[in-house]
Design a protein around this motif. Structure first.
Motif, PDB file in Angstrom:
ATOM      1  N   SER A  58     -40.617  11.071  13.450  1.00  0.00           N
ATOM      2  CA  SER A  58     -40.892  10.500  12.132  1.00  0.00           C
ATOM      3  C   SER A  58     -39.786   9.511  11.792  1.00  0.00           C
ATOM      4  CB  SER A  58     -41.023  11.593  11.064  1.00  0.00           C
ATOM      5  OG  SER A  58     -39.841  12.337  10.954  1.00  0.00           O
ATOM      6  N   CYS A  59     -40.202   8.399  11.214  1.00  0.00           N
ATOM      7  CA  CYS A  59     -39.314   7.293  10.845  1.00  0.00           C
ATOM      8  C   CYS A  59     -39.738   6.772   9.475  1.00  0.00           C
ATOM      9  CB  CYS A  59     -39.435   6.161  11.877  1.00  0.00           C
ATOM     10  SG  CYS A  59     -38.840   6.550  13.535  1.00  0.00           S
ATOM     11  N   PRO A  60     -38.924   5.904   8.877  1.00  0.00           N
ATOM     12  CA  PRO A  60     -39.313   5.347   7.590  1.00  0.00           C
ATOM     13  C   PRO A  60     -40.651   4.593   7.625  1.00  0.00           C
ATOM     14  CG  PRO A  60     -36.977   5.028   7.918  1.00  0.00           C
ATOM     15  CD  PRO A  60     -37.528   5.565   9.210  1.00  0.00           C
ATOM     16  N   HIS A  61     -40.973   3.937   8.747  1.00  0.00           N
ATOM     17  CA  HIS A  61     -42.186   3.124   8.842  1.00  0.00           C
ATOM     18  C   HIS A  61     -42.950   3.433  10.117  1.00  0.00           C
ATOM     19  CE1 HIS A  61     -40.627   0.841   5.478  1.00  0.00           C
ATOM     20  NE2 HIS A  61     -39.474   0.789   6.121  1.00  0.00           N
ATOM     21  N   ARG A  62     -44.262   3.163  10.121  1.00  0.00           N
ATOM     22  CA  ARG A  62     -45.123   3.537  11.241  1.00  0.00           C
ATOM     23  C   ARG A  62     -44.781   2.821  12.548  1.00  0.00           C
ATOM     24  NH1 ARG A  62     -48.379   0.310   8.157  1.00  0.00           N
ATOM     25  NH2 ARG A  62     -49.084  -1.588   9.208  1.00  0.00           N
ATOM     26  N   GLY A  63     -44.452   1.534  12.484  1.00  0.00           N
ATOM     27  CA  GLY A  63     -44.183   0.775  13.701  1.00  0.00           C
ATOM     28  C   GLY A  63     -43.035   1.364  14.502  1.00  0.00           C
ATOM     29  N   GLU A  64     -41.952   1.688  13.809  1.00  0.00           N
ATOM     30  CA  GLU A  64     -40.795   2.258  14.501  1.00  0.00           C
ATOM     31  C   GLU A  64     -41.080   3.692  14.951  1.00  0.00           C
ATOM     32  OE1 GLU A  64     -38.406   0.946  11.348  1.00  0.00           O
ATOM     33  OE2 GLU A  64     -38.679   2.744  10.114  1.00  0.00           O
ATOM     34  N   GLU A 121     -33.268   7.145   1.708  1.00  0.00           N
ATOM     35  CA  GLU A 121     -33.065   6.461   2.982  1.00  0.00           C
ATOM     36  C   GLU A 121     -31.791   6.912   3.684  1.00  0.00           C
ATOM     37  OE1 GLU A 121     -33.282   2.271   2.307  1.00  0.00           O
ATOM     38  OE2 GLU A 121     -35.382   2.353   1.739  1.00  0.00           O
ATOM     39  N   GLY A 168     -42.086   7.590   6.324  1.00  0.00           N
ATOM     40  CA  GLY A 168     -43.381   7.032   5.960  1.00  0.00           C
ATOM     41  C   GLY A 168     -44.349   7.037   7.129  1.00  0.00           C
ATOM     42  N   GLY A 169     -43.827   7.311   8.339  1.00  0.00           N
ATOM     43  CA  GLY A 169     -44.682   7.332   9.517  1.00  0.00           C
ATOM     44  C   GLY A 169     -44.260   8.405  10.487  1.00  0.00           C
ATOM     45  N   TYR A 193     -33.312   4.057  17.344  1.00  0.00           N
ATOM     46  CA  TYR A 193     -34.366   3.882  16.338  1.00  0.00           C
ATOM     47  C   TYR A 193     -33.959   4.588  15.050  1.00  0.00           C
ATOM     48  CZ  TYR A 193     -37.213   2.440  20.313  1.00  0.00           C
ATOM     49  OH  TYR A 193     -37.682   1.788  21.418  1.00  0.00           O
TER      50      TYR A 193
END
Length: 152
Positions: A112-118, A10, A42-43, A86
């Motif tokens: 690309s971010c840790p999670h799909r929503g962001e 992270e 992750g996203g 973000y």
């Protein structure tokens, strides 16, 4: 040595802005997608803008994009703001200039971010701000002989 992060993956990416360009050669989704690959993401959200065959109820025959000399600097400013707002692991954006045909890729952006929503939110912010703030103009010629500049 103890880490301030709960998981080593992270930790912030070295430089999340991986690819920014305004070019007169064809764009590819693969190049942009590869640029935002990150093992801690992750996203990944990707947006592709293509030349359509109509606008405002009129048939589009040809289309060209022009940019101001400051366009790449403005693109960088927009990208830096998205990275600041973000949890971006990686970001890429390319926009085409010159003459394009219906179906050609005009713009490709990805985040690309840790999670799909962001990732979705950051990608939407990136393309929206690019369209509103980067000095790139579209010149459309319609089948009825009329033409229009967009974004000027």
């Amino acid at each position: 040595m103890a880490s301030t992060h709960s998981h080593p993956g992270e930790q912030a990416a070295q430089d999340p802005i991986r690819l920014l360009a305004i070019r007169d050669t064809p764009l590819t989704v693969d190049e942009v997608f590869r640029a935002v690959g990150d093992d801690a993401a992750g996203g990944t959200a990707l947006f592709v803008g293509t030349v359509r065959n109509h606008d405002g109820g009129a048939d589009v025959d040809t289309l060209g994009y022009s940019s101001h000399p400051t366009a790449e600097a403005e693109l960088r400013r927009v990208a830096e703001k998205v990275v600041a707002d973000y949890p971006v692991r990686a970001l890429a954006a390319v926009h085409r200039v010159g003459d394009l045909a219906v179906g050609d890729l005009a713009v490709v952006v990805a985040v690309s971010c840790p999670h799909r929503g962001e990732a979705f939110e950051a990608c939407r912010k990136l393309i929206d701000d690019l369209k509103h703030e980067v000095p790139i103009w579209k010149h459309q010629k319609f089948s009825d002989g009329t033409e229009e500049w967009v974004g000027v």
